[in-house]
Design a protein around this motif. Structure first.
Motif, PDB file in Angstrom:
ATOM      1  N   ASP A  26     -36.245 -31.052  48.966  1.00 32.22           N
ATOM      2  CA  ASP A  26     -37.041 -31.201  50.182  1.00 32.22           C
ATOM      3  C   ASP A  26     -37.953 -29.977  50.342  1.00 32.22           C
ATOM      4  N   LYS A  27     -38.716 -29.939  51.447  1.00 33.58           N
ATOM      5  CA  LYS A  27     -39.705 -28.872  51.635  1.00 33.58           C
ATOM      6  C   LYS A  27     -39.072 -27.491  51.809  1.00 33.58           C
ATOM      7  N   GLU A  28     -37.773 -27.471  52.122  1.00 35.38           N
ATOM      8  CA  GLU A  28     -37.086 -26.185  52.297  1.00 35.38           C
ATOM      9  C   GLU A  28     -36.249 -25.809  51.078  1.00 35.38           C
ATOM     10  N   GLY A  29     -36.336 -26.640  50.027  1.00 34.96           N
ATOM     11  CA  GLY A  29     -35.626 -26.314  48.795  1.00 34.96           C
ATOM     12  C   GLY A  29     -34.250 -26.923  48.640  1.00 34.96           C
ATOM     13  N   HIS A  30     -33.829 -27.771  49.603  1.00 37.96           N
ATOM     14  CA  HIS A  30     -32.527 -28.433  49.469  1.00 37.96           C
ATOM     15  C   HIS A  30     -32.622 -29.548  48.416  1.00 37.96           C
ATOM     16  N   PRO A  31     -31.632 -29.665  47.522  1.00 39.50           N
ATOM     17  CA  PRO A  31     -31.617 -30.823  46.624  1.00 39.50           C
ATOM     18  C   PRO A  31     -31.435 -32.108  47.434  1.00 39.50           C
ATOM     19  N   VAL A  32     -31.994 -33.205  46.925  1.00 39.19           N
ATOM     20  CA  VAL A  32     -31.956 -34.474  47.660  1.00 39.19           C
ATOM     21  C   VAL A  32     -31.107 -35.488  46.894  1.00 39.19           C
ATOM     22  N   CYS A  33     -30.174 -36.098  47.608  1.00 36.94           N
ATOM     23  CA  CYS A  33     -29.316 -37.138  47.032  1.00 36.94           C
ATOM     24  C   CYS A  33     -29.676 -38.478  47.660  1.00 36.94           C
ATOM     25  N   TYR A  34     -29.944 -39.481  46.817  1.00 38.14           N
ATOM     26  CA  TYR A  34     -30.282 -40.825  47.298  1.00 38.14           C
ATOM     27  C   TYR A  34     -29.063 -41.740  47.151  1.00 38.14           C
ATOM     28  N   ASN A  35     -28.729 -42.428  48.242  1.00 39.03           N
ATOM     29  CA  ASN A  35     -27.620 -43.390  48.262  1.00 39.03           C
ATOM     30  C   ASN A  35     -28.212 -44.780  48.491  1.00 39.03           C
ATOM     31  N   VAL A  36     -28.160 -45.621  47.462  1.00 41.61           N
ATOM     32  CA  VAL A  36     -28.854 -46.921  47.500  1.00 41.61           C
ATOM     33  C   VAL A  36     -27.828 -48.027  47.752  1.00 41.61           C
ATOM     34  N   PHE A  37     -27.655 -48.385  49.024  1.00 40.77           N
ATOM     35  CA  PHE A  37     -26.619 -49.354  49.393  1.00 40.77           C
ATOM     36  C   PHE A  37     -26.930 -50.760  48.875  1.00 40.77           C
ATOM     37  N   GLY A  38     -28.210 -51.071  48.690  1.00 38.65           N
ATOM     38  CA  GLY A  38     -28.588 -52.400  48.198  1.00 38.65           C
ATOM     39  C   GLY A  38     -28.086 -52.678  46.795  1.00 38.65           C
ATOM     40  N   ALA A  39     -27.748 -51.613  46.042  1.00 43.79           N
ATOM     41  CA  ALA A  39     -27.244 -51.800  44.675  1.00 43.79           C
ATOM     42  C   ALA A  39     -25.961 -52.636  44.680  1.00 43.79           C
ATOM     43  N   PHE A  40     -25.236 -52.594  45.814  1.00 39.19           N
ATOM     44  CA  PHE A  40     -23.963 -53.318  45.876  1.00 39.19           C
ATOM     45  C   PHE A  40     -24.138 -54.812  46.161  1.00 39.19           C
ATOM     46  N   GLN A  41     -25.392 -55.259  46.227  1.00 39.07           N
ATOM     47  CA  GLN A  41     -25.627 -56.713  46.278  1.00 39.07           C
ATOM     48  C   GLN A  41     -25.314 -57.332  44.919  1.00 39.07           C
ATOM     49  N   ASP A  42     -25.334 -56.506  43.882  1.00 37.05           N
ATOM     50  CA  ASP A  42     -24.947 -56.957  42.541  1.00 37.05           C
ATOM     51  C   ASP A  42     -23.450 -57.293  42.580  1.00 37.05           C
ATOM     52  N   LYS A  43     -23.136 -58.589  42.448  1.00 35.88           N
ATOM     53  CA  LYS A  43     -21.745 -59.035  42.635  1.00 35.88           C
ATOM     54  C   LYS A  43     -20.786 -58.374  41.653  1.00 35.88           C
ATOM     55  N   GLU A  44     -21.242 -58.206  40.406  1.00 39.00           N
ATOM     56  CA  GLU A  44     -20.365 -57.605  39.385  1.00 39.00           C
ATOM     57  C   GLU A  44     -20.053 -56.148  39.746  1.00 39.00           C
ATOM     58  N   LEU A  45     -21.101 -55.402  40.158  1.00 37.54           N
ATOM     59  CA  LEU A  45     -20.897 -54.000  40.536  1.00 37.54           C
ATOM     60  C   LEU A  45     -19.994 -53.912  41.767  1.00 37.54           C
ATOM     61  N   TYR A  46     -20.226 -54.809  42.716  1.00 38.41           N
ATOM     62  CA  TYR A  46     -19.415 -54.816  43.942  1.00 38.41           C
ATOM     63  C   TYR A  46     -17.942 -55.038  43.602  1.00 38.41           C
ATOM     64  N   GLN A  47     -17.670 -56.037  42.744  1.00 38.84           N
ATOM     65  CA  GLN A  47     -16.293 -56.345  42.351  1.00 38.84           C
ATOM     66  C   GLN A  47     -15.656 -55.163  41.621  1.00 38.84           C
ATOM     67  N   ASN A  48     -16.440 -54.533  40.718  1.00 35.04           N
ATOM     68  CA  ASN A  48     -15.925 -53.411  39.926  1.00 35.04           C
ATOM     69  C   ASN A  48     -15.572 -52.212  40.795  1.00 35.04           C
ATOM     70  N   CYS A  49     -16.220 -52.102  41.960  1.00 30.57           N
ATOM     71  CA  CYS A  49     -15.994 -50.938  42.826  1.00 30.57           C
ATOM     72  C   CYS A  49     -14.977 -51.194  43.931  1.00 30.57           C
ATOM     73  N   PHE A  50     -14.953 -52.425  44.453  1.00 29.49           N
ATOM     74  CA  PHE A  50     -14.209 -52.641  45.700  1.00 29.49           C
ATOM     75  C   PHE A  50     -13.210 -53.793  45.684  1.00 29.49           C
ATOM     76  N   ALA A  51     -13.051 -54.489  44.543  1.00 29.20           N
ATOM     77  CA  ALA A  51     -12.238 -55.714  44.532  1.00 29.20           C
ATOM     78  C   ALA A  51     -10.788 -55.485  44.939  1.00 29.20           C
ATOM     79  N   ASP A  52     -10.218 -54.348  44.551  1.00 34.10           N
ATOM     80  CA  ASP A  52      -8.826 -54.063  44.935  1.00 34.10           C
ATOM     81  C   ASP A  52      -8.656 -52.566  45.174  1.00 34.10           C
ATOM     82  N   GLU A  53      -7.462 -52.196  45.590  1.00 32.00           N
ATOM     83  CA  GLU A  53      -7.202 -50.793  45.952  1.00 32.00           C
ATOM     84  C   GLU A  53      -7.442 -49.851  44.771  1.00 32.00           C
ATOM     85  N   GLU A  54      -7.025 -50.267  43.579  1.00 36.24           N
ATOM     86  CA  GLU A  54      -7.192 -49.421  42.387  1.00 36.24           C
ATOM     87  C   GLU A  54      -8.674 -49.129  42.124  1.00 36.24           C
ATOM     88  N   LYS A  55      -9.503 -50.182  42.276  1.00 37.80           N
ATOM     89  CA  LYS A  55     -10.942 -50.008  42.029  1.00 37.80           C
ATOM     90  C   LYS A  55     -11.592 -49.170  43.121  1.00 37.80           C
TER      91      LYS A  55
END
Length: 306
Positions: free
Chosen positions: A36-65
């Motif tokens: 950013d303008k003050e020199g802080h590194p910027v992290c982008y969190n793209v929530f729309g990526a989890f519309q991908d059903k396979e990615l969603y299942q791989n991340c959240f389908a059960d407690e282990e994931k």
């Protein structure tokens, strides 16, 4: 709180976590890009990526994931923190940009559980690591939800939060992050693999008024190669470029024929022109719409070998 954090870091296995290979399928969902303008590194969190059903299942389908997802997110944060500077005048916080475009709604129970878990862990063990939380492409339901929880947040926390709907997202980002540091998909000019320009090449921002023309001129007295790139947020304007020689008997050369550019066209126009005589290159943006437009551009010259 420090005691609890030290205990948690041992239990969670932070030191060994840094060495774990947890896959890179989430790189589209969370990534670092620029400062950013003050020199802080910027992290982008793209929530729309989890519309991908396979990615969603791989991340959240059960407690282990969900645990694996949580470990990956903490690992990513730990690696980011190790790049910060904790000297007295150093940059020791991160700007978080949260893109809520196409974000799964509040009805997604598994995502909500994982998010609540992550938020609790971050609040308990990583306080004050965030300089600013910028939420972009915010849907109406999120704003309503935020208004509901707002009374429970401290003033210090609330002062770090910034919210912008889809039409204001790019301009909101530019308040904190220069356009040359903002990825193309978020309205800026930073592109991976850009052969000509980098984040070190500053961008000029101009507001083009409704039903008005704006010209950008580059004047030259000697042979050179001009390279430029530009974009208008949301386009819906006409763009053209020409070279006008200084000599009275010279002929104007059309560099780029005037054409209407729609919002669905390529976001950035890149162009070059070899200047072999004194004159100027004129770029014209014709905004015939009833809305003001944001123009971004930058240029550089290269010597022409004889």
């Amino acid at each position: 709180m420090i005691k609890n954090t030290v205990r948690w870091r041992k239990e969670f296995g932070i030191d060994s976590l840094l060495e774990e290979d947890l896959g890179n399928e989430l790189e589209k969902a969370v990534f670092m890009h620029g400062f950013d303008k003050e020199g802080h590194p910027v992290c982008y969190n793209v929530f729309g990526a989890f519309q991908d059903k396979e990615l969603y299942q791989n991340c959240f389908a059960d407690e282990e994931k969900r645990v694996k997802f949580l470990r990956w997110r903490i690992q990513f944060l730990e690696k980011s923190i190790r790049k910060l500077d904790f000297s007295p005048n150093g940059i020791c916080t991160i700007v978080q940009v949260n893109d809520l475009k196409n974000s799964p709604g509040p009805g997604k129970r598994e995502l909500r559980q994982a998010t609540n878990q992550a938020v609790a862990l971050l609040q308990d063990n990583y306080p004050e690591f965030v300089a600013k939380q910028v939420f972009i492409n915010v849907p109406w339901w999120y704003l309503a939800f935020n208004r509901m929880i707002s009374p429970f947040l401290t003033q210090r926390t609330k002062s770090k939060f910034v919210f912008a709907g889809p039409s204001k997202s790019a301009e909101t980002l530019f308040k904190y992050i220069a356009p040359e540091q903002v990825p193309v998909q978020y309205g800026g000019l930073s592109r991976e693999g850009d052969q000509e320009f980098s984040v070190n090449d500053p961008v000029t921002e101009v507001v083009v008024k409704p039903t008005a023309k704006h010209t950008v001129e580059f004047s030259f007295s000697e042979r050179t190669l001009l390279v430029w790139e530009l974009r208008v947020l949301g386009w819906d304007v006409s763009y053209g470029a020409e070279f006008v020689p200084s000599a009275e008997d010279g002929y104007t050369v059309i560099v780029s024929k005037t054409r209407k550019i729609s919002p669905t066209d390529e976001p950035v126009i890149s162009d070059t022109f070899k200047i072999s005589e004194p004159g100027k290159v004129v770029l014209t943006i014709d905004n015939q719409s009833s809305k003001k437009k944001k123009l971004l551009y930058r240029s550089k010259t290269k010597s022409l070998s004889e």
